[in-house]
Motif scaffolding. Structure first.
Motif, PDB file in Angstrom:
ATOM      1  N   ALA A  21       3.369   1.936  -4.467  1.00 20.89           N
ATOM      2  CA  ALA A  21       4.481   1.844  -3.519  1.00 20.89           C
ATOM      3  C   ALA A  21       5.012   3.258  -3.317  1.00 20.89           C
ATOM      4  O   ALA A  21       5.044   4.055  -4.257  1.00 20.89           O
ATOM      5  N   ASP A  32       6.380  -4.274  -1.058  1.00 21.34           N
ATOM      6  CA  ASP A  32       6.868  -2.961  -1.493  1.00 21.34           C
ATOM      7  C   ASP A  32       5.992  -1.814  -0.980  1.00 21.34           C
ATOM      8  O   ASP A  32       6.213  -0.664  -1.311  1.00 21.34           O
ATOM      9  N   GLY A  74       4.982  -0.274  -8.080  1.00 20.23           N
ATOM     10  CA  GLY A  74       4.811  -1.361  -7.136  1.00 20.23           C
ATOM     11  C   GLY A  74       3.997  -2.498  -7.725  1.00 20.23           C
ATOM     12  O   GLY A  74       3.500  -2.424  -8.856  1.00 20.23           O
ATOM     13  N   SER A 107       2.885  -1.234  -1.698  1.00 17.18           N
ATOM     14  CA  SER A 107       1.727  -0.918  -2.527  1.00 17.18           C
ATOM     15  C   SER A 107       0.570  -1.755  -1.994  1.00 17.18           C
ATOM     16  O   SER A 107       0.786  -2.776  -1.332  1.00 17.18           O
TER      17      SER A 107
END
Length: 113
Positions: free
Chosen positions: A68, A51, A10, A53
């Motif tokens: 992520a 994503d 991520g 993260s």
């Protein structure tokens, strides 16, 4: 500017160590990567990326990164509870028996106060 991270986990893994940067420098940098920001009741500042993260900054300036999510073929999250080190690598926090591995809770990444 931080160095290049290892990637693969991520956006929070795409850049290196934030140690020594000021809160404002980190805020500008992470916002530039598209992070959405929120502050928790405990005073943490959470930078959430599309994503999923994250980069969390504790009130004392300590940096916590989470990857992520990744899922196995059964849909189970296989990296839940893991953190990223200062270069974006996954840190295993527990051994195969579920015991905490010493020295994996804090990475030493800390902002300049």
């Amino acid at each position: 500017m931080p160095s290049q991270g290892v990637g693969g986990n991520g956006i929070a893994s795409e850049f290196g160590d934030l140690t020594g940067m000021t809160r404002q420098e980190v805020d500008d940098f992470l916002r530039g990567l598209g992070a959405e920001i929120r502050t928790t009741r405990d005073g943490y500042v959470a930078y959430n990326f599309f994503d999923k993260s994250t980069v969390m900054i504790r009130p004392n300036g300590e940096v916590i990164r989470t990857p992520a999510p990744k899922y196995d073929s059964d849909g189970r999250n296989i990296n839940k509870g893991l953190r990223l080190d200062i270069d974006g690598n996954l840190l295993r926090r527990r051994d195969k028996f579920g015991n905490l591995i010493p020295g994996t809770h804090n990475t030493g990444e800390k902002l300049n106060e």
